[in-house]
Design a protein around this motif. Structure first.
Motif, PDB file in Angstrom:
ATOM      1  N   ILE A 303       0.851  -1.187   0.000  1.00  0.00           N
ATOM      2  CA  ILE A 303       0.000   0.000   0.000  1.00  0.00           C
ATOM      3  C   ILE A 303       0.888   1.238   0.000  1.00  0.00           C
ATOM      4  N   TYR A 304       0.710   2.060  -0.995  1.00  0.00           N
ATOM      5  CA  TYR A 304       1.518   3.276  -1.144  1.00  0.00           C
ATOM      6  C   TYR A 304       1.320   4.203   0.051  1.00  0.00           C
ATOM      7  N   GLN A 305       2.446   4.710   0.600  1.00  0.00           N
ATOM      8  CA  GLN A 305       2.412   5.562   1.780  1.00  0.00           C
ATOM      9  C   GLN A 305       2.821   7.003   1.511  1.00  0.00           C
ATOM     10  N   GLY A 306       3.637   7.213   0.480  1.00  0.00           N
ATOM     11  CA  GLY A 306       4.101   8.562   0.190  1.00  0.00           C
ATOM     12  C   GLY A 306       5.568   8.578  -0.181  1.00  0.00           C
ATOM     13  N   THR A 307       6.120   9.776  -0.286  1.00  0.00           N
ATOM     14  CA  THR A 307       7.539   9.916  -0.572  1.00  0.00           C
ATOM     15  C   THR A 307       8.295  10.149   0.730  1.00  0.00           C
ATOM     16  N   PHE A 308       9.538   9.676   0.769  1.00  0.00           N
ATOM     17  CA  PHE A 308      10.335   9.866   1.977  1.00  0.00           C
ATOM     18  C   PHE A 308      11.679  10.528   1.689  1.00  0.00           C
ATOM     19  N   MET A 309      11.976  10.799   0.409  1.00  0.00           N
ATOM     20  CA  MET A 309      13.167  11.567   0.079  1.00  0.00           C
ATOM     21  C   MET A 309      12.876  12.452  -1.111  1.00  0.00           C
ATOM     22  N   GLU A 310      13.219  13.723  -0.970  1.00  0.00           N
ATOM     23  CA  GLU A 310      13.049  14.668  -2.064  1.00  0.00           C
ATOM     24  C   GLU A 310      14.171  14.475  -3.093  1.00  0.00           C
ATOM     25  N   PRO A 311      14.039  15.082  -4.279  1.00  0.00           N
ATOM     26  CA  PRO A 311      15.037  14.867  -5.328  1.00  0.00           C
ATOM     27  C   PRO A 311      16.450  15.265  -4.915  1.00  0.00           C
ATOM     28  N   VAL A 312      17.402  14.468  -5.334  1.00  0.00           N
ATOM     29  CA  VAL A 312      18.812  14.798  -5.161  1.00  0.00           C
ATOM     30  C   VAL A 312      19.259  15.688  -6.319  1.00  0.00           C
ATOM     31  N   GLN A 313      20.446  16.239  -6.209  1.00  0.00           N
ATOM     32  CA  GLN A 313      21.042  16.934  -7.347  1.00  0.00           C
ATOM     33  C   GLN A 313      21.452  15.877  -8.375  1.00  0.00           C
ATOM     34  N   GLY A 314      20.958  16.005  -9.587  1.00  0.00           N
ATOM     35  CA  GLY A 314      21.247  15.022 -10.616  1.00  0.00           C
ATOM     36  C   GLY A 314      19.966  14.483 -11.224  1.00  0.00           C
ATOM     37  N   TRP A 315      20.110  13.533 -12.115  1.00  0.00           N
ATOM     38  CA  TRP A 315      18.953  13.029 -12.868  1.00  0.00           C
ATOM     39  C   TRP A 315      17.970  12.293 -11.976  1.00  0.00           C
ATOM     40  N   THR A 316      18.447  11.335 -11.210  1.00  0.00           N
ATOM     41  CA  THR A 316      17.544  10.541 -10.369  1.00  0.00           C
ATOM     42  C   THR A 316      18.323  10.046  -9.171  1.00  0.00           C
ATOM     43  N   THR A 317      17.684   9.248  -8.333  1.00  0.00           N
ATOM     44  CA  THR A 317      18.394   8.700  -7.178  1.00  0.00           C
ATOM     45  C   THR A 317      18.189   7.195  -7.112  1.00  0.00           C
ATOM     46  N   HIS A 318      19.059   6.559  -6.370  1.00  0.00           N
ATOM     47  CA  HIS A 318      19.035   5.097  -6.225  1.00  0.00           C
ATOM     48  C   HIS A 318      19.624   4.812  -4.852  1.00  0.00           C
ATOM     49  N   HIS A 319      18.981   3.974  -4.068  1.00  0.00           N
ATOM     50  CA  HIS A 319      19.293   3.916  -2.649  1.00  0.00           C
ATOM     51  C   HIS A 319      19.356   2.492  -2.121  1.00  0.00           C
ATOM     52  N   SER A 320      19.781   2.379  -0.861  1.00  0.00           N
ATOM     53  CA  SER A 320      19.623   1.169  -0.068  1.00  0.00           C
ATOM     54  C   SER A 320      19.406   1.585   1.376  1.00  0.00           C
ATOM     55  N   ILE A 321      18.789   0.719   2.144  1.00  0.00           N
ATOM     56  CA  ILE A 321      18.463   1.019   3.535  1.00  0.00           C
ATOM     57  C   ILE A 321      18.907  -0.152   4.404  1.00  0.00           C
ATOM     58  N   ILE A 322      19.693   0.144   5.446  1.00  0.00           N
ATOM     59  CA  ILE A 322      20.156  -0.915   6.346  1.00  0.00           C
ATOM     60  C   ILE A 322      20.057  -0.451   7.794  1.00  0.00           C
ATOM     61  N   GLU A 323      20.069  -1.424   8.686  1.00  0.00           N
ATOM     62  CA  GLU A 323      20.094  -1.138  10.119  1.00  0.00           C
ATOM     63  C   GLU A 323      21.468  -1.492  10.671  1.00  0.00           C
ATOM     64  N   GLN A 324      21.995  -0.641  11.524  1.00  0.00           N
ATOM     65  CA  GLN A 324      23.239  -0.948  12.214  1.00  0.00           C
ATOM     66  C   GLN A 324      23.202  -0.347  13.612  1.00  0.00           C
ATOM     67  N   LYS A 325      23.429  -1.201  14.581  1.00  0.00           N
ATOM     68  CA  LYS A 325      23.491  -0.790  15.979  1.00  0.00           C
ATOM     69  C   LYS A 325      22.247  -0.011  16.411  1.00  0.00           C
ATOM     70  N   GLY A 326      21.086  -0.525  15.985  1.00  0.00           N
ATOM     71  CA  GLY A 326      19.834   0.041  16.437  1.00  0.00           C
ATOM     72  C   GLY A 326      19.360   1.265  15.683  1.00  0.00           C
ATOM     73  N   LYS A 327      20.120   1.724  14.693  1.00  0.00           N
ATOM     74  CA  LYS A 327      19.715   2.866  13.880  1.00  0.00           C
ATOM     75  C   LYS A 327      19.610   2.450  12.421  1.00  0.00           C
TER      76      LYS A 327
END
Length: 367
Positions: A303-327
């Motif tokens: 279920i779509y929730q919304g956006t969580f990052m605004e545009p970066v400088q450049g054409w597009t963005t590409h990401h990864s998300i990880i947890e380390q030490k509780g953050k």
């Protein structure tokens, strides 16, 4: 593209700002990634993790208590720019590591080169990695000898490589941006797909159309093309079962439409699990947002929730998300060092979940 939402104006502004900045910057070397910004007009949320080479599309993982990053390796190949992304003409992968977030980065050198992939023709785009069975697996897209994007896999006993590619791509794979997710039950899934240069729009029921349109813009009121997902086999080298659509629904329960450019999937899939929920995150591509959708299964629906990052400088963005030490942290890229869309640099910043499970908005460019 038409009838874009108000958010798209911000994406266009960022793109124009990047172009303006590019014209005011001076590069000290085309082989490395060190530049001198003479304008000082833009304030960034985070600074590049490495400046000796250009890097993008960072897939981060924690292996043996250490952070390993599997990025694209951008180069100035001299390939003319076009809408198919031919100027993103990457030829090898460098794996990076660091002991802690924003710590000293080690470049482990070339982990895999296109010349050592028997089936590949050109363009090593965004990769990802996984560990299972005492082996590290590197998943990567490349165009085959017929100029069709496939997804390959290479193996190593060391998370930093070098990696040895399998002689053929994964059977039934196509398009770009592989993202690997291993659930708490041990099952592993591969998400992939990218529109335009990523060729996803050229596939229909397992068949490839070489003359496929650049976009699916002629189907504005139809459900949007979406990422694919397949369960991986026990040996992590093939698909275990059929490839499925990653279905993203609006909060009304109806699929997102092609014309929903600020919310529909375009490329750059990633999966993370938080408080028992599955978070499918992705780039909206032509409008440059990162968006997220939540589901109860790695297959969705989400279920779509919304956006969580605004545009970066450049054409597009590409990401990864990880947890380390509780953050939680998000790794992403922009063009701070070069001002050129095909010469990028990777960054990291903290990602925060709210008490209700939503993700706080991240603004990579501070004005």
């Amino acid at each position: 593209m038409n009838k874009l939402k108000q958010h798209s104006a911000l994406a266009i502004t960022i793109a124009m700002l990047a172009t303006s900045t590019s014209s005011c910057q001076q590069q000290t070397s085309t082989a490395g990634a060190k530049t001198t910004d003479t304008t000082k007009k833009i304030k960034y949320l985070s600074e590049p993790l490495i400046s000796e080479i250009y890097t993008a599309d960072p897939s981060a993982h924690v292996f043996n208590g250490k952070i390993y990053i599997y990025p694209s390796h951008d180069i100035e190949a001299g390939t003319p720019e076009n809408d198919n992304g031919d100027h993103f003409d990457m030829r090898d992968y460098h794996i990076l590591s660091m002991d802690s977030v924003n710590g000293k980065v080690t470049d482990h050198g070339v982990a895999l080169s296109i010349k050592d992939i028997p089936w590949a023709g050109r363009q090593l785009w965004a990769p990802d990695a996984a560990f299972k069975n005492g082996t590290y697996y590197l998943y990567f897209p490349a165009k085959d000898k017929q100029d069709i994007f496939r997804i390959g896999v290479a193996t190593s006993k060391n998370p930093a490589g070098p990696f040895k590619a399998e002689p053929k791509p994964i059977e039934g794979s196509y398009s770009i941006d592989p993202a690997v997710f291993t659930d708490t039950d041990g099952n592993t899934y591969l998400y992939y797909g990218g529109i335009w240069g990523g060729q996803l729009q050229r596939w229909n029921n397992g068949n490839y159309a070489a003359d496929g349109s650049k976009t699916d813009s002629g189907k504005e009121d139809e459900p949007a093309l979406t990422a694919k997902v397949a369960k991986m086999s026990a040996d992590m080298l093939s698909f275990d079962g059929p490839v499925k659509d990653v279905v993203i629904l609006g909060k009304t329960g109806k699929p997102l439409l092609t014309k929903d450019h600020d919310s529909r999937f375009f490329e750059g899939a990633w999966m993370h699990k938080y408080n028992g929920k599955y978070y499918f995150t992705y780039s909206t591509g032509d409008t440059h947002f990162l968006a997220y959708a939540i589901g109860d299964s790695p297959y969705g629906p989400f279920i779509y929730q919304g956006t969580f990052m605004e545009p970066v400088q450049g054409w597009t963005t590409h990401h990864s998300i990880i947890e380390q030490k509780g953050k939680w942290y998000i790794y992403y890229h922009d063009t701070q060092l070069s001002g050129k869309t095909h010469l990028r640099n990777i960054k990291v910043t903290e990602l925060k979940h709210n008490a209700d499970g939503s993700i706080q908005l991240i603004k990579p460019v501070l004005q």
